[in-house]
Design a protein around this motif. Structure first.
Motif, PDB file in Angstrom:
ATOM      1  N   SER A 204       4.045   9.335 -11.210  1.00 27.12           N
ATOM      2  CA  SER A 204       3.746   7.924 -11.501  1.00 27.12           C
ATOM      3  C   SER A 204       3.326   7.722 -10.288  1.00 27.12           C
ATOM      4  O   SER A 204       3.508   8.145  -9.069  1.00 27.12           O
ATOM      5  CB  SER A 204       5.431   7.141 -12.015  1.00 27.12           C
ATOM      6  N   LYS A 205       1.879   6.653 -10.324  1.00 22.42           N
ATOM      7  CA  LYS A 205       0.841   6.551  -8.562  1.00 22.42           C
ATOM      8  C   LYS A 205       0.812   4.528  -8.453  1.00 22.42           C
ATOM      9  O   LYS A 205       1.281   3.921  -9.385  1.00 22.42           O
ATOM     10  CB  LYS A 205      -0.258   6.750  -8.954  1.00 22.42           C
ATOM     11  N   ASN A 206       1.244   4.228  -7.312  1.00 29.01           N
ATOM     12  CA  ASN A 206       1.251   3.263  -6.490  1.00 29.01           C
ATOM     13  C   ASN A 206      -0.096   2.234  -7.311  1.00 29.01           C
ATOM     14  O   ASN A 206      -0.912   3.541  -6.957  1.00 29.01           O
ATOM     15  CB  ASN A 206       1.396   3.199  -5.039  1.00 29.01           C
ATOM     16  N   LEU A 207      -0.528   1.445  -7.463  1.00 26.65           N
ATOM     17  CA  LEU A 207      -1.806   0.819  -7.887  1.00 26.65           C
ATOM     18  C   LEU A 207      -2.244  -0.037  -6.919  1.00 26.65           C
ATOM     19  O   LEU A 207      -0.797  -1.405  -6.641  1.00 26.65           O
ATOM     20  CB  LEU A 207      -2.366  -0.134  -9.954  1.00 26.65           C
ATOM     21  N   SER A 208      -2.983  -0.327  -6.883  1.00 23.68           N
ATOM     22  CA  SER A 208      -3.007  -1.141  -5.651  1.00 23.68           C
ATOM     23  C   SER A 208      -5.020  -1.722  -5.584  1.00 23.68           C
ATOM     24  O   SER A 208      -5.627  -0.989  -6.300  1.00 23.68           O
ATOM     25  CB  SER A 208      -3.657  -1.136  -3.904  1.00 23.68           C
ATOM     26  N   PHE A 209      -4.971  -2.583  -4.823  1.00 22.44           N
ATOM     27  CA  PHE A 209      -6.425  -3.236  -4.624  1.00 22.44           C
ATOM     28  C   PHE A 209      -7.101  -2.498  -3.474  1.00 22.44           C
ATOM     29  O   PHE A 209      -6.421  -2.516  -2.247  1.00 22.44           O
ATOM     30  CB  PHE A 209      -6.659  -5.085  -3.953  1.00 22.44           C
ATOM     31  N   VAL A 210      -8.553  -2.373  -3.728  1.00 21.96           N
ATOM     32  CA  VAL A 210      -9.162  -1.479  -2.081  1.00 21.96           C
ATOM     33  C   VAL A 210     -10.293  -2.106  -1.671  1.00 21.96           C
ATOM     34  O   VAL A 210     -10.614  -2.777  -2.800  1.00 21.96           O
ATOM     35  CB  VAL A 210      -9.346   0.278  -2.632  1.00 21.96           C
ATOM     36  N   VAL A 211     -10.763  -2.005  -0.945  1.00 24.80           N
ATOM     37  CA  VAL A 211     -12.200  -2.044   0.016  1.00 24.80           C
ATOM     38  C   VAL A 211     -13.051  -1.409   0.650  1.00 24.80           C
ATOM     39  O   VAL A 211     -12.402  -0.039   0.763  1.00 24.80           O
ATOM     40  CB  VAL A 211     -11.699  -3.522   0.469  1.00 24.80           C
ATOM     41  N   LYS A 212     -13.673  -1.503   0.854  1.00 24.19           N
ATOM     42  CA  LYS A 212     -15.098  -0.689   1.225  1.00 24.19           C
ATOM     43  C   LYS A 212     -14.283  -0.297   2.560  1.00 24.19           C
ATOM     44  O   LYS A 212     -13.371  -1.383   3.901  1.00 24.19           O
ATOM     45  CB  LYS A 212     -16.264  -0.983   1.750  1.00 24.19           C
TER      46      LYS A 212
END
Length: 546
Positions: A204-212
């Motif tokens: 299982s993995k944490n899902l996140s928003f990412v930016v440059k």
């Protein structure tokens, strides 16, 4: 004329910069076929949970939002390139990716499972895929996980997870690692009748928003926007839209939670009673067959066949109990999460908060029982691991966690650690043992005026670790000492548990080939003495504590 042209150039440049500063734009990129998070719907429009969230954040924070869905490999490359147009995406967390992008706090947890062609053997874990070939989505988290866990596994890269399922459905490969949600969704939508999914999660993995990398301003604005849409309930509405088909009022949802809690509790009680009854029948039948063997040698073959049948039933029973308990935890976790949402949004409604709080307490208690059942089945069937244990930090962590146990207030925790050499054993099993014993001491702490204490003493030698847990609680009556390690046995009316704690402790100690002794005086206290073998090899690493 020359100066006029120069002034015009300066004002034009300033106006361009001013325009760029005032135009805030999110260019969100991701996979074109990863429902329910992002995908292209039947109308050819960009759709999904994350697409809606990005648009809501943009509206809240004053950003223009552009959605760009496509091949994941190309999307990821453009995000990681400093001059690429895409400045926001969604990714699972991994240490390898941190160097190229900046993560925002995670907002979801996603589990991956093994999908197989039904013509191929059933597998439950990655270890059973050694030297096999599997299908994964190119440049996705499953590929990174396999590379790190087992280099002997060969991988075929698919463009999307649907593409991966089509490959194993066609028979070109037997196994794939897929997001559990999309796996079930695509198998049902595309009628992949020749595919089967595993019951166990691979990871299982944490899902996140990412930016440059380095774009702190955009990261801060998106995080602020996420907080705002959570406060004004937009996030909850979108979550219900994409992950719950029933969009009814919270009052109706509360009634459903009550029914869910009652049904789950009934399932646990029925399963527990069935397990106890069936095990009792197994013991009686086995004893009868053994007596018959002693009396009549000619039925030896019959006894062998009966025992084989009973072992098969016992294995199927363990598998059933583990599967039911594991699946029960998911709706419990979902229900607890929804309860938290209700408590936050209706905190001023004291009556509703009271009922929701009581439901939450019941669900936490139900989750505790399920965890005990899972611990028992896992201890019985999973292989013992060998890991190095530093008892000072290990015991300190247990004590800190014990302070949050109900009833721990006013209890003094003491420790004495003597460890000069390395000690090797199964960390998870040892944690289960000590956590249960410490919790037991807290539950049955003294009701007298003198201060309650729990003392943990550890002494490590080359052969074993001697662990003593002593308390000055209410103690155990002499006639009950031989019964406390039995399944479902509850010592007195103060007991709030299901009678599984000390039974799981005894089974786990046996699994580690250790010993457990109990000394107790009623109204004085109890002493549990453990001896756990040091399973480390005789080497320099095991002679001096590092």
């Amino acid at each position: 004329m020359r100066y006029a042209f120069l002034l015009f150039f300066i004002f034009y440049t300033i106006s361009l910069f001013g325009q760029n500063d005032s135009t805030k734009k999110i260019i969100f990129g991701s996979d074109y076929d990863y429902p329910p998070y992002e995908f292209i719907n039947k109308k050819g429009e960009y759709d999904g949970f994350h697409v809606d969230i990005m648009r809501a954040i943009g509206k809240e924070m004053g950003y223009e939002v552009e959605i760009q869905l496509g091949d994941w490999t190309n999307i990821r490359e453009e995000l990681e390139q400093p001059k690429g147009r895409i400045n926001v995406a969604d990714m699972f967390y991994s240490e390898e990716r941190v160097a190229k992008i900046d993560y925002l706090p995670h907002h979801d947890v996603v589990s991956y499972i093994i999908v197989r062609n039904k013509k191929s053997p059933t597998v439950k874990s990655i270890s059973q895929l050694k030297n096999q070939t599997i299908v994964v989505t190119a440049n996705a988290i499953a590929e990174e996980y396999i590379k790190k866990e087992d280099s002997t596994i060969k991988m075929i890269q698919a463009v999307t997870e649907l593409h991966a399922l089509k490959i194993i459905a066609s028979g070109r490969c037997n196994y794939a690692i897929i997001n559990q949600y999309t796996a079930h969704k695509f198998i049902e939508e595309h009628n992949f009748d020749n595919l089967a999914v595993s019951e166990e999660f691979v990871f299982s993995k944490n899902l996140s928003f990412v930016v440059k990398k380095g774009n702190k301003k955009l990261a801060k604005d998106i995080e602020e926007g996420m907080n705002r849409i959570k406060e004004n309930r937009i996030y909850s509405e979108l979550y219900v839209k994409w992950f719950d088909n029933e969009k009814e009022a919270y009052t109706i949802l509360l009634k459903r939670l009550k029914w869910i809690a009652a049904i789950l509790l009934l399932v646990i009680v029925v399963v527990g009673s069935w397990v106890f009854t069936l095990r009792k029948q197994v013991r009686i039948k086995t004893k009868t067959l053994r007596n018959e063997v002693e009396e009549r040698q000619k039925i030896q073959k019959l006894l062998f066949d009966k025992n084989a049948e009973l072992e098969k039933r016992n294995y199927e029973l363990d598998k059933f109990v583990y599967s039911v308990s594991h699946n029960v935890r998911s709706p419990i976790a979902s229900a607890l999460g929804l309860i938290n949402v209700i408590q936050i949004e209706f905190e001023e409604n004291t009556n509703l908060s009271f009922y929701v709080s009581n439901i939450g307490k019941s669900l936490h208690k139900l989750d505790y029982y399920v965890n005990k059942i899972l611990a028992y089945v896992a201890n019985k069937n999973f292989k013992v691991k060998k890991e190095r244990i530093h008892f000072d930090g290990f015991i300190s962590q247990l004590i800190e966690e014990a302070k949050f146990v109900e009833g721990a207030e006013g209890v003094e925790f003491k420790k004495e650690i003597t460890q000069e050499i390395n000690f090797y054993s199964d960390t998870e099993r040892l944690y289960i043992i000590l956590e249960c014993l410490i919790a037991n001491s807290i539950e049955y702490k003294t009701q007298r005026e003198k201060k309650s204490f729990v003392k943990i003493s550890v002494r490590v030698t080359r052969m074993h670790a001697s662990i003593i847990i002593e308390d000055n609680g209410q103690g155990i009556e002499e006639e009950q000492l031989d019964k406390v390690f039995e399944m479902f046995y509850r010592g007195n009316e103060r007991s709030q548990g299901a009678g599984l704690g000390l039974y799981v402790v005894k089974q786990t100690v046996d699994q580690l080939e250790g010993t457990l002794q109990l000394q107790s005086n009623y109204k004085t206290g109890s002493i549990f003495t453990l001896q756990i073998p040091n399973s480390g090899k005789e080497s320099k690493d095991n002679l001096i504590l590092q």
